[in-house]
Design a protein around this motif. Structure first.
Motif, mmCIF file in Angstrom:
data_model
loop_
_atom_site.group_PDB
_atom_site.id
_atom_site.type_symbol
_atom_site.label_atom_id
_atom_site.label_comp_id
_atom_site.label_asym_id
_atom_site.label_seq_id
_atom_site.Cartn_x
_atom_site.Cartn_y
_atom_site.Cartn_z
ATOM 1 N N SER A 64 0.833 -1.209 0.000
ATOM 2 C CA SER A 64 0.000 0.000 0.000
ATOM 3 C C SER A 64 0.865 1.256 0.000
ATOM 4 O O SER A 64 0.537 2.246 -0.665
ATOM 5 C CB SER A 64 -0.926 0.011 1.227
ATOM 6 N N VAL A 65 1.971 1.206 0.744
ATOM 7 C CA VAL A 65 2.906 2.338 0.758
ATOM 8 C C VAL A 65 3.401 2.628 -0.650
ATOM 9 O O VAL A 65 3.406 3.786 -1.104
ATOM 10 C CB VAL A 65 4.091 2.062 1.707
ATOM 11 N N ASP A 66 3.808 1.590 -1.365
ATOM 12 C CA ASP A 66 4.322 1.766 -2.731
ATOM 13 C C ASP A 66 3.253 2.344 -3.660
ATOM 14 O O ASP A 66 3.526 3.228 -4.484
ATOM 15 C CB ASP A 66 4.825 0.433 -3.287
ATOM 16 N N GLU A 67 2.038 1.838 -3.530
ATOM 17 C CA GLU A 67 0.957 2.303 -4.399
ATOM 18 C C GLU A 67 0.559 3.739 -4.100
ATOM 19 O O GLU A 67 0.260 4.516 -5.024
ATOM 20 C CB GLU A 67 -0.242 1.358 -4.264
ATOM 21 N N LEU A 68 0.582 4.115 -2.848
ATOM 22 C CA LEU A 68 0.280 5.501 -2.494
ATOM 23 C C LEU A 68 1.390 6.442 -2.959
ATOM 24 O O LEU A 68 1.118 7.569 -3.402
ATOM 25 C CB LEU A 68 0.069 5.618 -0.979
ATOM 26 N N LYS A 69 2.639 5.985 -2.864
ATOM 27 C CA LYS A 69 3.765 6.782 -3.384
ATOM 28 C C LYS A 69 3.617 7.006 -4.889
ATOM 29 O O LYS A 69 3.833 8.120 -5.389
ATOM 30 C CB LYS A 69 5.088 6.088 -3.075
ATOM 31 N N ASP A 70 3.264 5.954 -5.614
ATOM 32 C CA ASP A 70 3.053 6.087 -7.058
ATOM 33 C C ASP A 70 1.923 7.080 -7.347
ATOM 34 O O ASP A 70 2.007 7.871 -8.296
ATOM 35 C CB ASP A 70 2.710 4.726 -7.668
ATOM 36 N N SER A 71 0.881 7.016 -6.539
ATOM 37 C CA SER A 71 -0.260 7.914 -6.727
ATOM 38 C C SER A 71 0.140 9.371 -6.531
ATOM 39 O O SER A 71 -0.256 10.249 -7.311
ATOM 40 C CB SER A 71 -1.387 7.555 -5.753
ATOM 41 N N ILE A 72 0.940 9.631 -5.499
ATOM 42 C CA ILE A 72 1.372 10.994 -5.219
ATOM 43 C C ILE A 72 2.289 11.512 -6.313
ATOM 44 O O ILE A 72 2.197 12.673 -6.731
ATOM 45 C CB ILE A 72 2.050 11.068 -3.833
ATOM 46 N N THR A 73 3.177 10.652 -6.799
ATOM 47 C CA THR A 73 4.051 11.048 -7.909
ATOM 48 C C THR A 73 3.217 11.444 -9.127
ATOM 49 O O THR A 73 3.477 12.455 -9.780
ATOM 50 C CB THR A 73 4.998 9.890 -8.291
ATOM 51 N N LYS A 74 2.195 10.652 -9.397
ATOM 52 C CA LYS A 74 1.334 10.898 -10.560
ATOM 53 C C LYS A 74 0.501 12.163 -10.377
ATOM 54 O O LYS A 74 0.325 12.946 -11.312
ATOM 55 C CB LYS A 74 0.415 9.705 -10.761
ATOM 56 N N VAL A 75 -0.004 12.372 -9.169
ATOM 57 C CA VAL A 75 -0.894 13.509 -8.929
ATOM 58 C C VAL A 75 -0.138 14.835 -8.995
ATOM 59 O O VAL A 75 -0.728 15.890 -9.246
ATOM 60 C CB VAL A 75 -1.620 13.353 -7.573
#
Length: 207
Positions: free
Chosen positions: A119-130
Motif C-alpha cells: 500500500s505504501v508503494d501504491e500511495l507513493k506512485d499515486s502521489i508522484t502521478k498527482v
C-alpha cells in the motif's frame, strides 16, 4: 479658546482611535471569514465519505492550505494517508518483534506487513502521478485512472491484511492491536479515494 482647542484635540483623538479600531477589526475578520469558508469546504467534502468524523478531524487543520481546491484536497489526503501507512508498517514490524508469536500468528502478521508495505508503494506512485502537470482530455483521464487504480489496490491490500488475521489461530489481543492500526489506514485510504474521485469529477465538469 485654549479650552476649545483642547476639546477639539481630544475629540479628534477619540475619532482616530475609533477609526483605527474599526480598521483593525475589519482586517482581523478577513482571514477568519476565509478560514470559515475553507473549513466549510472540508466539512462538506467529508460528508460524501464513509468516515465523515475521522475525515473532518484529519483534514480540518489543513483547511487554509487546501483553500477549497479539490486537487489540493486529494493531494493532501494522499500525503497524509501515505505518512500514516508508513508509520503503521513500522508499528506492525515492531509489534512482531515484541511478542512471542505462534507460527501461524507470525505468518499472518508477516503477510499483513507485506500487504501494508505494498500500500505504501501504491500511495507513493499515486502521489508522484498527482503532482505531474495535468494535461487535458484523454491524458488527464489516464492520469486519474492510474491514481484511482493504485489507491483502490492499496485499500484492497489493507482489507486483505485484516482478513488474514480473522482466523481463530490468531491471538485475540494481537488481532485487536493490529486491527486498530490497519483500520485507521484503511479508512484514510477510503477517504483519499473519495477525494481523488471528487477531483476527477470536478475536473471533468470544467473541461
Amino acid at each position: 479658546m485654549a479650552a476649545a482647542g483642547f476639546f477639539f484635540s481630544i475629540t479628534a483623538l477619540v475619532i482616530l482611535i475609533q477609526l483605527a479600531t474599526n480598521l483593525n477589526s475589519c482586517s482581523a475578520a478577513t482571514p477568519v471569514h476565509h478560514s470559515g469558508r475553507s473549513t466549510q469546504f472540508i466539512r462538506t467534502s467529508c460528508r460524501t465519505t464513509l468516515h465523515p468524523n475521522l475525515c473532518f478531524a484529519t483534514f480540518a487543520p489543513y483547511a487554509t492550505r487546501i483553500r477549497g481546491s479539490p486537487r489540493s484536497l486529494a493531494t493532501t489526503a494522499l500525503s497524509l494517508t501515505l505518512n500514516t501507512t508508513r508509520f503503521t508498517t513500522k508499528s506492525l514490524i515492531s509489534l512482531s518483534k515484541r511478542h512471542r508469536l505462534k507460527r501461524r500468528e507470525a505468518a499472518a502478521l508477516r503477510d499483513c506487513v507485506e500487504e501494508v508495505g505494498d500500500s505504501v508503494d501504491e500511495l507513493k506512485d499515486s502521489i508522484t502521478k498527482v503532482r505531474l502537470p495535468t494535461g487535458g482530455g484523454s491524458e488527464f483521464r489516464r492520469q486519474m485512472s492510474d491514481i484511482q487504480t493504485w489507491v483502490s489496490a492499496a485499500l484492497t491490500n489493507e482489507d486483505t491484511c485484516m482478513g488474514g488475521l480473522s482466523g481463530k489461530s490468531v491471538n485475540r489481543d494481537l488481532k485487536i492491536r493490529v486491527r486498530r492500526r490497519v483500520v485507521k489506514v484503511a479508512h484514510l485510504t477510503s477517504i483519499a479515494l473519495a477525494f481523488v474521485n471528487r477531483w476527477a469529477a470536478a475536473a471533468a465538469t470544467h473541461k
